[in-house]
Design a protein around this motif. Structure first.
Motif, PDB file in Angstrom:
ATOM      1  N   LYS A  41      46.814  70.389  33.646  1.00 25.83           N
ATOM      2  CA  LYS A  41      45.926  71.313  32.897  1.00 25.83           C
ATOM      3  C   LYS A  41      46.170  72.532  33.140  1.00 25.83           C
ATOM      4  O   LYS A  41      47.028  73.208  34.090  1.00 25.83           O
ATOM      5  CB  LYS A  41      44.550  71.078  33.403  1.00 25.83           C
ATOM      6  CG  LYS A  41      43.786  69.666  33.159  1.00 25.83           C
ATOM      7  CD  LYS A  41      43.529  69.740  31.879  1.00 25.83           C
ATOM      8  CE  LYS A  41      42.737  68.489  31.657  1.00 25.83           C
ATOM      9  NZ  LYS A  41      43.416  66.982  31.790  1.00 25.83           N
TER      10      LYS A  41
ATOM     11  N   CYS B 253      33.763  68.164  37.193  1.00 30.86           N
ATOM     12  CA  CYS B 253      34.112  68.218  35.920  1.00 30.86           C
ATOM     13  C   CYS B 253      35.536  67.653  35.609  1.00 30.86           C
ATOM     14  O   CYS B 253      35.789  67.419  34.485  1.00 30.86           O
ATOM     15  CB  CYS B 253      34.091  69.902  35.704  1.00 30.86           C
ATOM     16  SG  CYS B 253      35.672  70.736  36.133  1.00 30.86           S
TER      17      CYS B 253
ATOM     18  N   TYR C 165      38.343  68.999  35.967  1.00 29.21           N
ATOM     19  CA  TYR C 165      39.539  69.543  35.444  1.00 29.21           C
ATOM     20  C   TYR C 165      40.909  69.880  36.505  1.00 29.21           C
ATOM     21  O   TYR C 165      42.139  69.856  36.095  1.00 29.21           O
ATOM     22  CB  TYR C 165      39.091  71.034  35.226  1.00 29.21           C
ATOM     23  CG  TYR C 165      40.140  71.862  34.117  1.00 29.21           C
ATOM     24  CD1 TYR C 165      40.053  71.532  32.778  1.00 29.21           C
ATOM     25  CD2 TYR C 165      40.950  72.976  34.354  1.00 29.21           C
ATOM     26  CE1 TYR C 165      40.895  72.158  31.823  1.00 29.21           C
ATOM     27  CE2 TYR C 165      41.796  73.443  33.586  1.00 29.21           C
ATOM     28  CZ  TYR C 165      41.606  73.207  32.230  1.00 29.21           C
ATOM     29  OH  TYR C 165      42.252  73.622  31.316  1.00 29.21           O
TER      30      TYR C 165
END
Ligand code: FES
Ligand code: FES
Length: 167
Positions: A35, A97, A99
């Motif tokens: 990411k 989350c 991420y």
């Protein structure tokens, strides 16, 4: 054209040599596990392995990879057959989350491939570079410890792909 070895496959990409490896992985090769977090080498969300070492792909020009193999989270396992680390992150519910998780897994993968018997202090020191803004660090550390135990029990296999374990 630049030739890369990514997850065991030769890939040719038409990219400027200064392009960050992260952009090539995501935009040219559709490997979206790593990411973009800060883009400045400060968070670890973009971590992949290059030549067996964890690398911040947002600040790594693709031309610097050379012929060293690149490994991303997509190269570890599948939803049906997760690698020991992927399994452990699920078992410990380490993601909130999610991420940061691909980067966390790849940084931990680099450690456990080198040293599945890493001590608690070694794991903490190695993982400290990667940040989780949800604050699940304790669960992430538990997952790395759990994976280390299962890797040792399996005789050192750190990946699970195509139905086979790879030492
Ligand atoms: S996105 Fe690469 S270190 Fe933050
Ligand atoms: S789980 Fe959200 S950033 Fe780590």
């Amino acid at each position: 054209m630049i030739t890369l070895n990514v997850n065991g496959r030769a890939q040719q990409v038409d990219a400027d040599p200064a392009t960050p490896l992260l952009y090539v992985l995501r935009d040219d090769l559709q490997l979206n596990g790593a990411k973009f977090g800060c883009g400045l080498g400060q968070c670890g969300a973009c971590t992949v392995m290059v030549g067996g070492a964890p690398v911040l792909s947002c600040i790594t020009p693709v031309a610097m990879v050379g012929n060293r193999p690149v490994k991303t989270v997509e190269g570890l396992g599948t939803a049906d057959k997760p690698s020991p680390l992927q399994r452990a992150f699920m078992d410990e519910q380490a993601a909130q989350c999610g991420y940061c998780i691909a980067g966390m897994i790849m940084r931990a993968q680099a450690l456990l491939e080198r040293n599945p018997s890493a001590t608690e202090a070694e794991i903490r020191r190695h993982m400290a570079i990667n940040l989780c803004r949800c604050g699940t660090h304790m669960r992430i550390l538990r997952a790395v410890r759990r994976a280390a135990e299962s890797i040792k029990a399996a005789g050192g296999a750190t990946e699970h792909r195509d139905g086979e374990r790879h030492a």
